[in-house]
Design a protein around this motif. Structure first.
Motif, PDB file in Angstrom:
ATOM      1  N   ALA A 195      -9.325  -1.268  10.529  1.00  0.00           N
ATOM      2  CA  ALA A 195     -10.775  -1.354  10.116  1.00  0.00           C
ATOM      3  C   ALA A 195     -11.016  -0.410   9.993  1.00  0.00           C
ATOM      4  O   ALA A 195     -11.554   0.565   8.901  1.00  0.00           O
ATOM      5  CB  ALA A 195     -11.687  -2.833   9.167  1.00  0.00           C
ATOM      6  N   ALA A 196     -11.621   0.602  11.370  1.00  0.00           N
ATOM      7  CA  ALA A 196     -11.821   1.415  11.981  1.00  0.00           C
ATOM      8  C   ALA A 196     -10.977   3.014  10.790  1.00  0.00           C
ATOM      9  O   ALA A 196     -11.600   4.005  10.582  1.00  0.00           O
ATOM     10  CB  ALA A 196     -12.048   1.681  13.196  1.00  0.00           C
ATOM     11  N   ARG A 197     -10.140   1.964  11.381  1.00  0.00           N
ATOM     12  CA  ARG A 197      -8.702   3.571  10.704  1.00  0.00           C
ATOM     13  C   ARG A 197      -8.619   3.378   9.697  1.00  0.00           C
ATOM     14  O   ARG A 197      -8.235   4.758   8.423  1.00  0.00           O
ATOM     15  CB  ARG A 197      -6.967   2.588  12.002  1.00  0.00           C
ATOM     16  N   ALA A 198      -9.004   2.322   8.450  1.00  0.00           N
ATOM     17  CA  ALA A 198      -8.731   2.039   7.283  1.00  0.00           C
ATOM     18  C   ALA A 198     -10.320   3.424   6.772  1.00  0.00           C
ATOM     19  O   ALA A 198      -9.997   3.489   5.614  1.00  0.00           O
ATOM     20  CB  ALA A 198      -9.175   0.746   7.130  1.00  0.00           C
ATOM     21  N   LEU A 213       0.639  -1.006  -0.107  1.00  0.00           N
ATOM     22  CA  LEU A 213       0.004   0.040   0.726  1.00  0.00           C
ATOM     23  C   LEU A 213       0.689   1.062   0.108  1.00  0.00           C
ATOM     24  O   LEU A 213       2.245   1.051  -0.031  1.00  0.00           O
ATOM     25  CB  LEU A 213      -0.754  -0.166   0.993  1.00  0.00           C
ATOM     26  N   SER A 214       0.139   2.493  -0.341  1.00  0.00           N
ATOM     27  CA  SER A 214       1.047   3.112  -0.583  1.00  0.00           C
ATOM     28  C   SER A 214       1.678   4.622   1.071  1.00  0.00           C
ATOM     29  O   SER A 214       0.988   3.336   2.647  1.00  0.00           O
ATOM     30  CB  SER A 214      -0.305   5.054  -0.671  1.00  0.00           C
ATOM     31  N   GLU A 215       2.226   4.981   1.279  1.00  0.00           N
ATOM     32  CA  GLU A 215       3.079   5.202   1.869  1.00  0.00           C
ATOM     33  C   GLU A 215       1.743   5.977   3.662  1.00  0.00           C
ATOM     34  O   GLU A 215       1.910   5.466   4.244  1.00  0.00           O
ATOM     35  CB  GLU A 215       4.298   6.495   2.451  1.00  0.00           C
ATOM     36  N   SER A 216       0.621   6.720   2.973  1.00  0.00           N
ATOM     37  CA  SER A 216      -0.386   7.228   3.419  1.00  0.00           C
ATOM     38  C   SER A 216      -1.127   6.389   4.071  1.00  0.00           C
ATOM     39  O   SER A 216      -1.696   6.892   5.168  1.00  0.00           O
ATOM     40  CB  SER A 216      -0.627   8.514   2.226  1.00  0.00           C
ATOM     41  N   ALA A 217      -1.110   4.832   2.633  1.00  0.00           N
ATOM     42  CA  ALA A 217      -2.591   4.116   4.079  1.00  0.00           C
ATOM     43  C   ALA A 217      -1.493   3.557   4.965  1.00  0.00           C
ATOM     44  O   ALA A 217      -2.463   3.156   6.035  1.00  0.00           O
ATOM     45  CB  ALA A 217      -2.834   2.983   2.257  1.00  0.00           C
ATOM     46  N   LEU A 257       8.311  -5.408   8.080  1.00  0.00           N
ATOM     47  CA  LEU A 257       6.621  -6.148   8.537  1.00  0.00           C
ATOM     48  C   LEU A 257       6.714  -5.825  10.140  1.00  0.00           C
ATOM     49  O   LEU A 257       5.767  -5.110  10.490  1.00  0.00           O
ATOM     50  CB  LEU A 257       6.914  -7.541   8.223  1.00  0.00           C
ATOM     51  N   TYR A 258       7.939  -5.784  10.572  1.00  0.00           N
ATOM     52  CA  TYR A 258       8.213  -5.662  12.261  1.00  0.00           C
ATOM     53  C   TYR A 258       7.902  -4.557  12.674  1.00  0.00           C
ATOM     54  O   TYR A 258       6.727  -3.313  13.271  1.00  0.00           O
ATOM     55  CB  TYR A 258       8.915  -6.032  13.034  1.00  0.00           C
ATOM     56  N   GLU A 259       8.386  -3.323  11.260  1.00  0.00           N
ATOM     57  CA  GLU A 259       8.412  -1.382  12.249  1.00  0.00           C
ATOM     58  C   GLU A 259       6.283  -0.851  11.560  1.00  0.00           C
ATOM     59  O   GLU A 259       6.508  -0.182  12.313  1.00  0.00           O
ATOM     60  CB  GLU A 259       9.093  -1.116  11.077  1.00  0.00           C
ATOM     61  N   LEU A 260       5.746  -2.072  10.286  1.00  0.00           N
ATOM     62  CA  LEU A 260       4.619  -1.653  11.088  1.00  0.00           C
ATOM     63  C   LEU A 260       3.600  -2.118  12.378  1.00  0.00           C
ATOM     64  O   LEU A 260       2.793  -1.253  13.143  1.00  0.00           O
ATOM     65  CB  LEU A 260       3.719  -2.023   9.972  1.00  0.00           C
ATOM     66  N   VAL A 261       4.212  -3.013  12.737  1.00  0.00           N
ATOM     67  CA  VAL A 261       3.057  -4.284  13.737  1.00  0.00           C
ATOM     68  C   VAL A 261       3.788  -3.625  14.801  1.00  0.00           C
ATOM     69  O   VAL A 261       2.779  -3.285  16.235  1.00  0.00           O
ATOM     70  CB  VAL A 261       3.915  -5.819  13.767  1.00  0.00           C
ATOM     71  N   LYS A 262       4.675  -3.279  15.025  1.00  0.00           N
ATOM     72  CA  LYS A 262       5.237  -2.849  16.476  1.00  0.00           C
ATOM     73  C   LYS A 262       3.967  -1.674  16.836  1.00  0.00           C
ATOM     74  O   LYS A 262       3.558  -1.476  18.437  1.00  0.00           O
ATOM     75  CB  LYS A 262       6.423  -2.338  16.609  1.00  0.00           C
ATOM     76  N   TRP A 263       3.609  -0.838  15.867  1.00  0.00           N
ATOM     77  CA  TRP A 263       3.023   0.687  16.080  1.00  0.00           C
ATOM     78  C   TRP A 263       1.396  -0.015  16.957  1.00  0.00           C
ATOM     79  O   TRP A 263       0.763   1.508  17.621  1.00  0.00           O
ATOM     80  CB  TRP A 263       2.677   1.688  15.379  1.00  0.00           C
ATOM     81  N   GLY A 264       1.129  -0.793  16.669  1.00  0.00           N
ATOM     82  CA  GLY A 264      -0.814  -1.154  16.979  1.00  0.00           C
ATOM     83  C   GLY A 264      -0.773  -1.304  18.236  1.00  0.00           C
ATOM     84  O   GLY A 264       0.154  -1.434  19.178  1.00  0.00           O
ATOM     85  N   PRO A 265      -2.121  -0.746  19.258  1.00  0.00           N
ATOM     86  CA  PRO A 265      -2.237  -0.220  20.339  1.00  0.00           C
ATOM     87  C   PRO A 265      -1.985  -1.648  20.860  1.00  0.00           C
ATOM     88  O   PRO A 265      -2.811  -2.930  20.614  1.00  0.00           O
ATOM     89  CB  PRO A 265      -2.907   0.711  20.294  1.00  0.00           C
ATOM     90  N   THR A 266      -1.811  -1.816  22.082  1.00  0.00           N
ATOM     91  CA  THR A 266      -1.899  -2.828  23.746  1.00  0.00           C
ATOM     92  C   THR A 266      -2.222  -2.376  25.216  1.00  0.00           C
ATOM     93  O   THR A 266      -1.688  -0.984  24.716  1.00  0.00           O
ATOM     94  CB  THR A 266      -0.624  -2.934  23.347  1.00  0.00           C
ATOM     95  N   THR A 301       1.731   3.723  11.301  1.00  0.00           N
ATOM     96  CA  THR A 301       2.996   4.361  11.571  1.00  0.00           C
ATOM     97  C   THR A 301       2.411   5.979  12.315  1.00  0.00           C
ATOM     98  O   THR A 301       2.422   6.551  12.978  1.00  0.00           O
ATOM     99  CB  THR A 301       4.058   4.810  10.323  1.00  0.00           C
ATOM    100  N   ASN A 302       1.589   6.114  11.175  1.00  0.00           N
ATOM    101  CA  ASN A 302       0.419   8.159  11.736  1.00  0.00           C
ATOM    102  C   ASN A 302      -0.498   7.196  13.012  1.00  0.00           C
ATOM    103  O   ASN A 302      -0.677   8.770  13.562  1.00  0.00           O
ATOM    104  CB  ASN A 302       0.423   8.952  10.914  1.00  0.00           C
TER     105      ASN A 302
END
Lengths: 196, 196
Positions: A135-138, A4-8, B35-44, A14-15
Motif C-alpha cells: 500500500a505504501a508503494r502504491a 494492472l499496467s506494467e508500470s503499476a 504470479l510467482y514472478e511478482l510475489v518473489k520480489w517482495g522483501p523478506t 518488479t522494480n
C-alpha cells in the motif's frame, strides 16, 4: 478484472526496492491516514485485523526508538521521515463485536486461548505487514522494512502495558535511488513452487 | 513516484473482496508462473524468502486436499480453479548462499536455531502471503484466503518429510461477484494506529 499496467506492477513488485537512504521530503499525516485507509481493507482470518501501526515521526519519539534498534538500523531510521512499528494487539478479540457482527460468539474463539491468540495475531499482523508495504508503494512511498531490533526493550519503551507487541519495523519516505544496494537474487519458480 | 490510479487502488484494496463462489474460468499455468514472478520480489528479512507455494489444481490433488479442510471450506475449494497451500520451508536457510551471496556466513544465523527458524519462517512467509494476495489481485485474479483446515492432517498428506509446513490456504480464480457476502467493517485509524 484485467491485470494492472506494467508500470503499476513495476512500482509494486518488479522494480521496487528496499531503501536505506532517505531524501528530506516529509511524509504528511494526511498520507499516513490515506495509507491506513488502504491497508485496513486487506483480508484477515475472521476479519480479526490484529495489526497496529505506530508512526514514529517526532524527534522525541525517534530518540526513544534509537537505543532499541540494532546498530546498523539506527542512523537510517533517524533520517527516515517515519519509522513505523508494526505491532499486533494481544487483545484483538475485543473488537470482534465490531469486526464480525454476524456472529456474537466470535470473541469466544480466542479469549483465554493463548496459542490461538499468538498464532492468529502473528500470522495475520504479518500478512497485514505485506499489505502495508505494498500500500505504501502504491501511494508512491518507498519502504525499508527491518527485523533488527531489541523487541524486549522496544516493547518495554513503547508498549509498557503489554497489550500491543512489536512484530517488525519499516522506514517509509522517499528513498534516495542513487544509494541503492545491488539487488539480491530470488528463488526460481521450481525452487519455491509446484503445481499438482 | 506518484500514487497508482484510483482504479488500481480499488482493484488491490478498496474494492477487492474475499470470494467464496467461483466461475468455471480456469487459471493457466502461465498465470501461476506470472504470479510467482511478482510475489518473489517482495522483501523478506535477510532475503530469506521462506514461502513455498503448492498450486492444487488436478482432481486427484483436490481429492487429497478435501478431507484436510474444515467443512465450510470444502465445497468452495473443490470448485475453485486452484487452491494454493502457502507453506514455509523449515530449511529455508539452505538457500542462503544463493539468496544472500554477499555474506557467506548467513546460513549460520539460522541453522540449528529452532526459535529463529520458526519466527523467521512464520513472519516472513505470512508477509509473503500478503504479497501473494495482492499480486493475484494485480493480475486480475480473485482470492479466498482460508485458515480453516487441519494442519496436522494436511502436512502429513502433502509434506510427509516435514521440510515444508502449511501456513494458510488461498483459493484463486475468477469470483462470482453476484454471490459476495456483505462487507464487514474495519477498525478506524485511531483504533489501530497512532502518530507520535
Amino acid at each position: 478484472m484485467s491485470a494492472l499496467s506494467e508500470s503499476a506492477l513495476a512500482q509494486l513488485f518488479t522494480n521496487a526496492r528496499t531503501h536505506n537512504a532517505w531524501l528530506e521530503t516529509p511524509v504528511s499525516d494526511d498520507t499516513l491516514h490515506r495509507l491506513y485507509e488502504l491497508v485496513k481493507w486487506g483480508p484477515t482470518a475472521a476479519n480479526t485485523c490484529p495489526v497496529r501501526l505506530v508512526f514514529v515521526k517526532s524527534a522525541e519519539a525517534k530518540a526513544r526508538l534509537k537505543p532499541c534498534l540494532s546498530a546498523g538500523n539506527q542512523d537510517k531510521s533517524m533520517i527516515a521521515p517515519a519509522t513505523v512499528i508494526l505491532a499486533w494487539d494481544n487483545e484483538f478479540y475485543e473488537y470482534m463485536p465490531k469486526l464480525f457482527p454476524h456472529n456474537p460468539d466470535a470473541r469466544s474463539w480466542y479469549v483465554g486461548k493463548e496459542k490461538s491468540i499468538y498464532e492468529n495475531a502473528f500470522r495475520n499482523s504479518s500478512l497485514q505487514g505485506g499489505y502495508f508495504i505494498l500500500a505504501a508503494r502504491a501511494l508512491g512511498l518507498d519502504c525499508g522494512p527491518m527485523s533488527g531490533f531489541n523487541a524486549t526493550k522496544l516493547n518495554a519503551e513503547f508498549f509498557p502495558d503489554g497489550k500491543w507487541q512489536a512484530n517488525f519495523l519499516c522506514n517509509i519516505g522517499y528513498g534516495n535511488h542513487a544509494e541503492l544496494f545491488p539487488r539480491s537474487p530470488r528463488l526460481d519458480f521450481d525452487e519455491a513452487s509446484k503445481s499438482i
